[in-house]
Design a protein around this motif. Structure first.
Motif, PDB file in Angstrom:
ATOM      1  N   GLY A  73     -65.740  42.423 -30.798  1.00  3.25           N
ATOM      2  CA  GLY A  73     -65.300  42.228 -32.175  1.00  3.25           C
ATOM      3  C   GLY A  73     -64.386  43.341 -32.640  1.00  3.25           C
ATOM      4  N   LEU A  74     -64.704  44.588 -32.273  1.00  2.00           N
ATOM      5  CA  LEU A  74     -63.873  45.731 -32.653  1.00  2.00           C
ATOM      6  C   LEU A  74     -62.483  45.636 -32.049  1.00  2.00           C
ATOM      7  N   VAL A  75     -62.416  45.396 -30.743  1.00  2.00           N
ATOM      8  CA  VAL A  75     -61.127  45.362 -30.043  1.00  2.00           C
ATOM      9  C   VAL A  75     -60.238  44.245 -30.595  1.00  2.00           C
ATOM     10  N   LEU A  76     -60.779  43.036 -30.702  1.00  2.00           N
ATOM     11  CA  LEU A  76     -59.975  41.916 -31.177  1.00  2.00           C
ATOM     12  C   LEU A  76     -59.632  42.061 -32.660  1.00  2.00           C
ATOM     13  N   GLY A  77     -60.541  42.644 -33.417  1.00  2.00           N
ATOM     14  CA  GLY A  77     -60.266  42.853 -34.834  1.00  2.00           C
ATOM     15  C   GLY A  77     -59.146  43.851 -35.060  1.00  2.00           C
ATOM     16  N   VAL A  78     -59.146  44.945 -34.316  1.00  2.00           N
ATOM     17  CA  VAL A  78     -58.076  45.944 -34.432  1.00  2.00           C
ATOM     18  C   VAL A  78     -56.735  45.330 -34.047  1.00  2.00           C
ATOM     19  N   SER A 127     -62.122  52.147 -20.943  1.00  2.00           N
ATOM     20  CA  SER A 127     -62.924  52.477 -22.120  1.00  2.00           C
ATOM     21  C   SER A 127     -62.547  51.557 -23.270  1.00  2.00           C
ATOM     22  N   VAL A 128     -63.462  51.414 -24.218  1.00  2.00           N
ATOM     23  CA  VAL A 128     -63.226  50.560 -25.372  1.00  2.00           C
ATOM     24  C   VAL A 128     -62.063  51.075 -26.235  1.00  2.00           C
ATOM     25  N   PRO A 129     -61.935  52.390 -26.504  1.00  2.00           N
ATOM     26  CA  PRO A 129     -60.788  52.850 -27.293  1.00  2.00           C
ATOM     27  C   PRO A 129     -59.436  52.505 -26.672  1.00  2.00           C
ATOM     28  N   VAL A 130     -59.325  52.630 -25.358  1.00  2.00           N
ATOM     29  CA  VAL A 130     -58.051  52.281 -24.709  1.00  2.00           C
ATOM     30  C   VAL A 130     -57.790  50.781 -24.817  1.00  2.00           C
ATOM     31  N   LEU A 131     -58.841  49.972 -24.698  1.00  2.00           N
ATOM     32  CA  LEU A 131     -58.686  48.531 -24.883  1.00  2.00           C
ATOM     33  C   LEU A 131     -58.179  48.216 -26.287  1.00  2.00           C
ATOM     34  N   ALA A 132     -58.736  48.909 -27.289  1.00  2.00           N
ATOM     35  CA  ALA A 132     -58.330  48.666 -28.670  1.00  2.00           C
ATOM     36  C   ALA A 132     -56.861  49.042 -28.887  1.00  2.00           C
ATOM     37  N   GLN A 386     -58.051  36.195 -37.861  1.00  2.00           N
ATOM     38  CA  GLN A 386     -58.301  36.703 -36.514  1.00  2.00           C
ATOM     39  C   GLN A 386     -58.814  38.132 -36.563  1.00  2.00           C
ATOM     40  N   SER A 387     -58.360  38.887 -37.569  1.00  2.27           N
ATOM     41  CA  SER A 387     -58.846  40.246 -37.754  1.00  2.27           C
ATOM     42  C   SER A 387     -60.229  40.255 -38.373  1.00  2.27           C
ATOM     43  N   PHE A 388     -60.437  39.369 -39.334  1.00  2.00           N
ATOM     44  CA  PHE A 388     -61.691  39.333 -40.088  1.00  2.00           C
ATOM     45  C   PHE A 388     -62.814  38.666 -39.305  1.00  2.00           C
TER      46      PHE A 388
END
Length: 438
Positions: A73-78, A127-132, A386-388
């Motif tokens: 959810g974080l990655v796709l939301g960002v 890592s998740v931050p790099v994915l975001a 898509q963000s929400f």
């Protein structure tokens, strides 16, 4: 040296048409096919991660089911935040582009290349931050191409061709989703191929369309882009343009309903139906095949009927209502066969919706000279949900989640899907006040 008013692949002589002038002659079947192929390629690259690939990538980084859904959810939301900003911004910039290659063409090619580079970064991330970060850049590049691409429909098509061309674009968008799911089902263990094969298809689709596009050159230098004008990029007054406002909210609500489910579809099949990751990816590919088969037929029929009769509004409202019913049925699905039945219902509804809704929107645009900007604002109705949706979905899945072991819980899919169904039903009602379109 004189700058040509049109730039095409073959540099054929063309009827002189200024930027913003409404076309009257229908485009050829070859042009409509190229339009559809570009949409297909972009959505193979862009929606593959949303539907399957990003969930598979996150699953290689994290092991806990709850952490996986939160991270996804974080990655796709960002990334969707980048889509929200980029769509209107690049639509506005393309309206003002004075390149000798046309207003839209540089953005089609440049944006798709940036998207591909970002997908390469995602494929190698650990890592998740790099994915975001990678997904943020990918969405920014994709929308730098997509906003001008959608604007070419208003640039190039006459009214009597809106629904049939919209049907082609809507169908090819979902065929692109099908292609992305098929690629994912065969590359679950190959992260480079999982992201870069779709990226290559996306670049080819946009480049081919850019080369055949009869793209008028903006000969008059636009006024300086000051901060006030830039801020106006993200706004169309719903009070001055109520039909556009109602169309915007209808699109926002059905996209929110759709992405509440599609964001977590792989996890739904793993947690609710009990499939393994690879089995779930294969089931999604089959489900999308069913969905797309029904969508292609319903979308094309609805597009032809809408152009011949001039009816748009009731087709959009009824299809949105049917989509909500499908999502409500999914809330009670616990087997793969039930999942496939609902995919067929939702494909029928979304095929009608996508073929007619864009035709409706093109008829209620406030200003043809700013169609890139106005369609960019409209496409915020795609980007914002898509963000929400990932954040809202993660919240709803966590409310009342059931403990299945000391270290794991089953997310609350029933609550999330019923929320999505209610959102779609409201979206159907919002269409009805539109006056300018039958």
């Amino acid at each position: 040296m004189t700058i040509p008013t049109h730039t095409t692949l073959t540099d054929r002589p063309a009827v002189r048409r200024r930027c913003g002038e409404k076309p009257t002659e229908p485009k050829s079947p070859a042009f409509v096919f190229a339009l559809g192929f570009a949409q297909f390629g972009l959505f193979v690259a862009l929606l593959g991660p949303v539907i399957v690939s990003m969930a598979l990538k996150v699953n290689t980084v994290l092991t806990n089911p709850t952490e996986r859904t939160s991270a996804l959810g974080l990655v796709l939301g960002v990334g969707a935040i980048a889509a929200f900003v980029g769509n209107a911004l690049f639509g506005r910039l393309s309206d003002r582009t004075t390149s000798r290659f046309g207003r839209r063409r540089p953005w089609l090619i440049g944006g798709s290349l940036v998207m591909a580079a970002a997908l390469l970064l995602i494929s190698q991330a650990q890592s998740v931050p790099v994915l975001a970060v990678g997904w943020f850049i990918a969405q920014l590049g994709a929308n730098a191409a997509f906003a001008p691409f959608i604007a070419t429909m208003a640039d190039q098509l006459p009214d009597k061709q809106y629904a049939k061309a919209s049907a082609m674009v809507g169908v090819m968008q979902n065929v692109g989703v099908l292609g992305a799911s098929q690629i994912a089902s065969h590359m679950t263990g190959n992260m480079l191929g999982l992201f870069m094969v779709p990226a290559a298809v996306g670049v080819v689709g946009m480049v081919v369309y850019a080369l055949v596009l009869d793209d008028p050159v903006l000969e008059e230098k636009p006024d300086r882009l000051d901060w006030r004008t830039l801020a106006g990029t993200f706004w169309v007054s719903p009070f001055r343009n109520p039909d556009f406002g109602f169309a915007w909210w209808s699109r926002f609500l059905i996209i929110l309903s759709s992405f509440l489910f599609t964001t977590f579809r792989l996890n739904f099949l793993v947690d609710r139906v009990g499939l393994k990751d690879a089995e779930a990816a294969g089931a999604i590919a089959t489900g999308i095949l069913i969905y797309t088969g029904v969508l292609v037929l319903s979308g094309w029929v609805a597009g032809v009927v809408s152009d011949r009769t001039g009816k748009r509004k009731m087709l959009v409202a009824s299809s949105t209502l049917l989509f909500g019913v499908g999502v409500a049925l999914l809330a009670h699905a616990h087997t793969l066969s039930a999942f496939y039945v609902v995919e067929a219902i939702m494909g029928l509804a979304y095929g009608i919706y996508m073929s007619v809704d864009m035709a409706l929107v093109l008829e209620v645009l406030p200003n043809r000279d700013d169609c890139g900007k106005d369609l960019g604002v409209f496409n915020m109705a795609n980007a914002i949900p898509q963000s929400f949706a990932p954040f809202l979905g993660s919240l709803l899945l966590g409310l009342g989640a059931t403990a299945t072991s000391p270290n794991a819980t089953t997310p609350n899919y029933t609550l999330m899907l019923w929320t999505a169904a209610i959102v779609a039903l409201i979206g159907a009602a919002v269409v009805l006040p539109i006056r300018k379109v039958q």
